[in-house]
Design a protein around this motif. Structure first.
Motif, mmCIF file in Angstrom:
data_model
loop_
_atom_site.group_PDB
_atom_site.id
_atom_site.type_symbol
_atom_site.label_atom_id
_atom_site.label_comp_id
_atom_site.label_asym_id
_atom_site.label_seq_id
_atom_site.Cartn_x
_atom_site.Cartn_y
_atom_site.Cartn_z
ATOM 1 N N HIS A 12 -14.390 16.159 -22.825
ATOM 2 C CA HIS A 12 -13.499 16.682 -22.226
ATOM 3 C C HIS A 12 -13.556 15.262 -21.575
ATOM 4 C CE1 HIS A 12 -9.932 17.000 -19.605
ATOM 5 N NE2 HIS A 12 -9.837 18.039 -20.189
ATOM 6 N N ALA A 13 -12.384 14.568 -20.511
ATOM 7 C CA ALA A 13 -12.646 13.026 -20.021
ATOM 8 C C ALA A 13 -12.931 13.698 -18.320
ATOM 9 C CB ALA A 13 -11.458 12.762 -20.735
ATOM 10 N N ASP A 14 -12.549 14.621 -18.280
ATOM 11 C CA ASP A 14 -12.668 15.248 -16.197
ATOM 12 C C ASP A 14 -13.870 15.135 -16.442
ATOM 13 O OD1 ASP A 14 -10.368 13.841 -16.545
ATOM 14 O OD2 ASP A 14 -9.716 15.893 -16.505
ATOM 15 N N ASN A 15 -14.831 14.976 -15.233
ATOM 16 C CA ASN A 15 -15.750 15.327 -14.956
ATOM 17 C C ASN A 15 -15.866 16.547 -14.216
ATOM 18 O OD1 ASN A 15 -16.904 13.078 -15.572
ATOM 19 N ND2 ASN A 15 -17.946 12.376 -13.217
ATOM 20 N N GLY A 16 -16.583 17.648 -13.959
ATOM 21 C CA GLY A 16 -16.822 18.852 -13.548
ATOM 22 C C GLY A 16 -15.861 20.455 -14.513
ATOM 23 N N THR A 17 -15.291 19.733 -15.595
ATOM 24 C CA THR A 17 -14.151 20.587 -16.599
ATOM 25 C C THR A 17 -15.693 21.425 -17.537
ATOM 26 O OG1 THR A 17 -12.751 19.277 -16.645
ATOM 27 C CG2 THR A 17 -12.818 20.195 -18.910
ATOM 28 N N HIS A 18 -16.902 20.922 -17.227
ATOM 29 C CA HIS A 18 -17.374 22.363 -17.876
ATOM 30 C C HIS A 18 -17.786 23.807 -17.543
ATOM 31 C CE1 HIS A 18 -16.887 18.788 -20.518
ATOM 32 N NE2 HIS A 18 -17.771 19.470 -22.068
ATOM 33 N N GLY A 73 -20.060 16.472 -24.576
ATOM 34 C CA GLY A 73 -19.446 14.266 -23.072
ATOM 35 C C GLY A 73 -18.885 15.207 -22.480
ATOM 36 N N GLU A 74 -19.065 15.346 -21.023
ATOM 37 C CA GLU A 74 -18.596 14.934 -19.935
ATOM 38 C C GLU A 74 -18.245 13.963 -19.349
ATOM 39 O OE1 GLU A 74 -20.329 17.868 -17.315
ATOM 40 O OE2 GLU A 74 -18.704 18.333 -15.819
ATOM 41 N N GLY A 75 -16.979 13.804 -19.166
ATOM 42 C CA GLY A 75 -16.314 12.491 -18.519
ATOM 43 C C GLY A 75 -17.701 11.306 -18.779
ATOM 44 N N SER A 76 -18.218 11.308 -17.461
ATOM 45 C CA SER A 76 -18.550 9.895 -17.228
ATOM 46 C C SER A 76 -20.095 10.742 -16.675
ATOM 47 C CB SER A 76 -18.838 8.463 -16.332
ATOM 48 O OG SER A 76 -18.105 9.428 -14.426
ATOM 49 N N LEU A 77 -20.385 12.005 -16.467
ATOM 50 C CA LEU A 77 -21.395 12.373 -15.561
ATOM 51 C C LEU A 77 -22.245 13.084 -16.962
ATOM 52 C CD1 LEU A 77 -21.671 13.691 -13.254
ATOM 53 C CD2 LEU A 77 -20.477 15.711 -13.654
ATOM 54 N N ALA A 78 -22.330 13.778 -18.157
ATOM 55 C CA ALA A 78 -23.008 14.118 -18.463
ATOM 56 C C ALA A 78 -22.221 14.170 -20.034
ATOM 57 C CB ALA A 78 -23.785 16.106 -18.460
ATOM 58 N N HIS A 79 -23.754 14.440 -21.015
ATOM 59 C CA HIS A 79 -24.364 13.824 -22.446
ATOM 60 C C HIS A 79 -25.714 15.138 -22.832
ATOM 61 C CE1 HIS A 79 -22.847 14.314 -26.696
ATOM 62 N NE2 HIS A 79 -22.022 12.347 -26.507
ATOM 63 N N ARG A 92 -21.456 8.550 -19.436
ATOM 64 C CA ARG A 92 -22.173 9.840 -19.760
ATOM 65 C C ARG A 92 -23.954 9.773 -20.032
ATOM 66 N NH1 ARG A 92 -17.457 11.778 -22.397
ATOM 67 N NH2 ARG A 92 -17.320 11.268 -24.382
ATOM 68 N N VAL A 93 -23.527 9.222 -20.586
ATOM 69 C CA VAL A 93 -25.143 8.589 -21.910
ATOM 70 C C VAL A 93 -26.475 8.642 -20.382
ATOM 71 C CG1 VAL A 93 -26.633 7.625 -23.855
ATOM 72 C CG2 VAL A 93 -24.057 8.273 -23.952
#
Ligand code: CP
Length: 307
Positions: free
Chosen positions: A107-113, A128-134, A167-168
């Motif tokens: 999802h493209a939005d940080n915090g979604t997961h 894969g989470e926005g620019s935050l985490a993969h 995010r990587v």
């Protein structure tokens, strides 16, 4: 019994990371994956919910689940009731009611997961989470590097490219540091990113400088789709200072090169660089399946069966 998730690498210890990598290495052959299938997750059901495009992560999670004996179903927002305005929460709870054990979510939005994990009984695996985490990208990158280099302890790794949107980069900095590597960054100022974890790292102004220091160059994709908020250099400028051109790579034949893919060929790397023996890009993909097998096995065998 609490449901186990993989939301971030930050909750993993270095021993957790090494255990996953050791298990992943057991699934690999020298040029791909061992042929044998497993049935440890037979009867488990995994939904692959991709709200952003993917080739590697989606197909490798699907392959990994099948190799463990689990069933998979793909959910994509296009053609679904998301197009009629259904919320993410209702979408997830609808999927959950169909009896899935785990949701592999991009999802493209940080915090979604983290939000999804707070209301679903499915295990949430971050794809894969926005620019935050993969997280599984970081685990597979470390897995591929450990296979090539033996250890990351004391290795000098420079992450080059669009760090700000990556995010990587954020997950890799966490995992590489946990495994004892010295991590540096190299990016145009507009693409550097200023979170504390990045600000504290050694910086290089250009890839020739980074190549003089690094034993591993971790290239990143220029994320044109997220460039709504920054003024970036022209692609010619980018190439002259930050691209791994063929002549730069050949001048450092012992420097290992990784890239999460997909590569913008001619922007962050020349096409010929992808085929050099020092480049692990395609081997990384095999590690992606193996690492995701290790992650899925742990999570799926660690939870009660969905009803
Ligand atoms: N590296 C990576 O996440 O690639 P995909 O977008 O193809 O899954």
């Amino acid at each position: 019994m609490p449901v186990s998730h993989l939301l971030s690498t930050r909750t993993l210890t270095s021993n957790d990371v090494l255990d996953i990598i050791r298990e992943a290495h057991g699934y690999l052959s020298s040029n791909g994956l061992k042929p044998q299938q497993h049935d440890v997750a037979f009867g488990r059901r995994v939904v692959l919910a991709f709200f952003e495009a993917s080739t590697r992560t989606r197909l490798s999670f699907e392959t990994a689940a099948h190799r463990l004996g689990a069933d998979t179903v793909l959910f994509q927002p296009s053609g679904s009731s998301v197009e009629k305005g259904e919320t993410l929460r209702e979408t997830v709870l609808t999927i959950e009611a169909m009896g899935f054990d785990a949701i592999v979510l991009r999802h493209a939005d940080n915090g979604t997961h983290e939000t999804v994990a707070s209301y679903t009984t499915m295990s949430v695996i971050n794809a894969g989470e926005g620019s935050l985490a993969h997280p599984t990208q970081a685990l597979l990158d470390a897995s591929a590097l450990m296979e090539r280099c033996g250890t990351l302890e004391g290795m000098r790794i420079c992450i080059v490219g669009d760090i700000r949107h990556s995010r990587v980069a954020r997950s890799n900095i966490d995992v590489f540091t946990k495994l004892g590597a010295d991590v540096a960054v190299c990016a145009p100022p507009a693409l550097m990113g200023e979170d504390d974890d990045i600000r504290s790292l050694l910086r290089f102004e250009s890839i020739p400088d980074a190549l003089e220091w690094a034993q591993v160059i971790n290239l990143l994709r220029i994320q044109r789709e997220r460039m709504t908020d920054v003024i970036v250099p022209s692609f010619d400028d980018y190439r002259s200072r930050y691209a791994l051109t063929l002549d730069r790579a050949l001048a450092h034949p012992d420097t290992v090169v990784i890239h999460p893919g997909p590569v913008n060929v001619g922007v962050e790397a020349d096409a010929a660089v992808l085929d050099l023996p020092q480049t692990l890009i395609h081997r990384q993909v095999s590690h992606g399946v193996a690492v995701r097998m290790a992650v899925l096995r742990r999570i799926l065998t660690d939870r009660p069966t969905a009803t």
